[in-house]
Design a protein around this motif. Structure first.
Motif, short mmCIF file in Angstrom:
data_model
loop_
_atom_site.label_atom_id
_atom_site.label_comp_id
_atom_site.label_asym_id
_atom_site.label_seq_id
_atom_site.Cartn_x
_atom_site.Cartn_y
_atom_site.Cartn_z
N TYR A 5 0.82 -1.22 0.00
CA TYR A 5 0.00 0.00 0.00
C TYR A 5 0.85 1.27 0.00
CZ TYR A 5 -3.84 -3.18 0.99
OH TYR A 5 -4.76 -4.19 0.91
N ARG A 6 2.04 1.19 0.56
CA ARG A 6 2.90 2.36 0.55
C ARG A 6 3.37 2.68 -0.87
NH1 ARG A 6 4.67 5.08 4.70
NH2 ARG A 6 6.41 6.54 4.49
N ARG A 7 3.69 1.64 -1.63
CA ARG A 7 4.11 1.85 -3.02
C ARG A 7 2.95 2.39 -3.86
NH1 ARG A 7 3.67 -1.16 -7.38
NH2 ARG A 7 2.94 -2.95 -6.18
N ILE A 8 1.74 1.91 -3.56
CA ILE A 8 0.55 2.39 -4.27
C ILE A 8 0.32 3.87 -3.95
CG2 ILE A 8 -1.96 2.17 -4.43
CD1 ILE A 8 -1.55 -0.86 -3.87
N ALA A 9 0.47 4.21 -2.68
CA ALA A 9 0.29 5.60 -2.26
C ALA A 9 1.34 6.51 -2.91
CB ALA A 9 0.38 5.71 -0.73
N HIS A 27 -11.16 10.36 2.52
CA HIS A 27 -11.63 9.20 1.75
C HIS A 27 -13.04 8.84 2.19
CE1 HIS A 27 -11.66 5.86 4.73
NE2 HIS A 27 -10.73 6.58 5.34
N CYS A 28 -13.79 8.26 1.25
CA CYS A 28 -15.12 7.75 1.56
C CYS A 28 -15.04 6.22 1.51
CB CYS A 28 -16.16 8.31 0.59
SG CYS A 28 -15.83 7.92 -1.14
N VAL A 29 -16.10 5.56 1.16
CA VAL A 29 -16.11 4.09 1.17
C VAL A 29 -15.24 3.50 0.07
CG1 VAL A 29 -17.57 2.03 1.01
CG2 VAL A 29 -18.40 4.07 2.19
N THR A 30 -15.20 4.18 -1.09
CA THR A 30 -14.49 3.60 -2.23
C THR A 30 -13.44 4.51 -2.86
OG1 THR A 30 -16.21 4.40 -3.75
CG2 THR A 30 -16.48 2.17 -2.85
N ARG A 31 -13.41 5.81 -2.49
CA ARG A 31 -12.57 6.76 -3.22
C ARG A 31 -11.70 7.62 -2.32
NH1 ARG A 31 -17.59 9.48 -5.71
NH2 ARG A 31 -18.51 8.25 -4.04
N LEU A 32 -10.54 7.97 -2.84
CA LEU A 32 -9.76 9.04 -2.25
C LEU A 32 -10.33 10.36 -2.74
CD1 LEU A 32 -5.99 7.98 -2.66
CD2 LEU A 32 -7.31 8.06 -0.54
N ARG A 33 -10.53 11.30 -1.85
CA ARG A 33 -11.07 12.61 -2.22
C ARG A 33 -10.01 13.66 -1.91
NH1 ARG A 33 -17.17 13.05 -2.11
NH2 ARG A 33 -17.93 10.93 -2.25
N LEU A 34 -9.51 14.32 -2.95
CA LEU A 34 -8.38 15.22 -2.81
C LEU A 34 -8.72 16.62 -3.32
CD1 LEU A 34 -5.70 12.83 -4.38
CD2 LEU A 34 -6.48 12.87 -2.00
N VAL A 35 -8.18 17.61 -2.62
CA VAL A 35 -8.25 18.99 -3.11
C VAL A 35 -6.85 19.34 -3.60
CG1 VAL A 35 -8.70 21.40 -2.56
CG2 VAL A 35 -10.06 19.61 -1.48
N GLU A 71 -9.82 -1.37 0.64
CA GLU A 71 -8.48 -1.02 0.18
C GLU A 71 -8.21 0.48 0.32
OE1 GLU A 71 -6.61 -3.39 -0.52
OE2 GLU A 71 -7.56 -4.97 -1.70
N VAL A 72 -9.23 1.31 0.11
CA VAL A 72 -9.04 2.75 0.11
C VAL A 72 -8.56 3.26 1.47
CG1 VAL A 72 -11.45 3.29 0.71
CG2 VAL A 72 -10.08 4.95 -0.53
N GLU A 73 -9.04 2.65 2.54
CA GLU A 73 -8.64 3.08 3.87
C GLU A 73 -7.15 2.82 4.12
OE1 GLU A 73 -10.00 2.40 8.54
OE2 GLU A 73 -11.20 1.57 6.90
N LYS A 74 -6.67 1.69 3.65
CA LYS A 74 -5.26 1.34 3.83
C LYS A 74 -4.35 2.22 2.98
CE LYS A 74 -6.68 -3.42 4.77
NZ LYS A 74 -6.75 -4.81 4.28
N TYR A 76 -5.14 5.24 1.98
CA TYR A 76 -5.24 6.60 2.55
C TYR A 76 -4.29 6.78 3.73
CZ TYR A 76 -7.28 10.64 4.92
OH TYR A 76 -7.45 11.86 5.54
N LYS A 77 -4.19 5.77 4.57
CA LYS A 77 -3.31 5.85 5.74
C LYS A 77 -1.86 6.10 5.32
CE LYS A 77 -1.92 3.23 9.84
NZ LYS A 77 -2.06 1.94 10.59
N GLU A 78 -1.40 5.37 4.29
CA GLU A 78 -0.03 5.56 3.79
C GLU A 78 0.09 6.88 3.04
OE1 GLU A 78 2.41 3.67 4.52
OE2 GLU A 78 1.38 1.91 5.35
#
Length: 284
Positions: A5-9, A27-35, A71-74, A76-78
């Motif tokens: 997950y770190r490499r993905i991030a 992040h929500c249930v399925t997506r990263l939400r970025l500004v 997967e999105v939560e993991k 997002y953490k990284e």
């Protein structure tokens, strides 16, 4: 097979133009939400090649990357650790993203935020009206007759469906008042009461206003305010803009008062310090 997950991030961070281009992330249930500061710096090809990334799009000033549930939560953490930003909620990101919109886009987004939550009620009412029309349609199932005429026992069912279908539209200002007050940061129950006030039975039904104004049926009643001016006693059945504006004004006034009214006389204090209120009421 466990994923890195770190490499993905890292791949996502490079695809959006680096941490220098990131303002806020949630992040929500399925997506990263970025500004993002500049969405022109996003490398779509690079981003699409990152493992787990299933797509991306922009909505209301927020750049969204589809990853998937769990997967999105993991990721997002990284991601926030690598980017060096604090965790944020979806509401926080929406608020920051909205600032990037022009005034017209903000207005459209505000209307969307207010009316999206009440769509289920409107859609259900529309479907019930469709069923009602099928029962009452002449010549649709039986030549020169409607089902209602052919089977009089359906009258009760027809009346029930008609009442259910009309409820959402008769009390539409109350529904909009609730949603608008919630959107503008006011009290939701006050928004409902405000909407109900606009369709109070003591007010002239808006659908009969034309007849009263033309002198065909009755007259338009008035509130006489201290002999200084008059206000027409007219309801706002089936209308949305009056309650929309009224709920906005209500929320602004309410928030202004909350900052200035002492805590001792605000309603939440009655729950926090019930004994003091019992003492107060015992002396009335």
């Amino acid at each position: 097979m466990s994923k890195d997950y770190r490499r993905i991030a890292e791949g996502i961070l490079q695809g959006i133009g680096g941490k220098e281009n990131l303002v806020q992330a949630a992040h929500c249930v399925t997506r990263l939400r970025l500004v993002l500061k500049d969405e022109g710096k996003v490398d779509a090809d690079k981003l699409q090649k990152v493992e787990l990334v299933k797509g991306h799009f922009t909505n209301a000033g927020v750049f969204q990357i589809v990853i998937g549930p769990n997967e999105v939560e993991k990721v997002y953490k990284e991601f926030v650790e690598l980017a060096g930003v604090e965790t944020a909620t979806v509401s926080d990101v929406k608020e920051v993203g909205a600032k990037k919109l022009n005034p017209f886009q903000r207005l459209i987004k505000t209307f969307s935020d207010v009316f999206m939550p009440i769509l289920p009620a409107i859609i259900t009412a529309g479907l019930l009206m469709g069923i009602n029309n099928l029962i009452g349609a002449e010549g649709l199932f039986i030549e020169d007759k409607s089902l209602l005429e052919a089977y009089p026992d359906l009258q009760g069912l027809w009346d029930l469906i008609n009442t259910m279908a009309n409820t959402a539209f008769v009390f539409l200002p109350a529904i909009v008042g609730w949603s608008a007050a919630k959107r503008f940061g006011g009290s939701e129950i006050l928004g409902i009461v405000l909407g109900l006030l606009l369709v109070h039975p003591d007010l002239l039904n808006a659908w009969n206003y034309g007849k009263a104004a033309a002198g065909i049926e009755g007259e338009i009643p008035y509130f006489d305010i201290l002999g200084l001016f008059q206000i027409e006693k007219v309801g706002y059945q089936g209308q949305i803009l009056p309650v929309f504006v009224a709920a906005y004004v209500l929320s602004v006034v309410e928030k202004w008062l909350k900052k200035r009214v002492p805590n001792a006389i605000q309603l939440p204090m009655a729950r926090r310090y019930p004994t003091s209120w019992k003492w107060f009421y015992s002396r009335l």
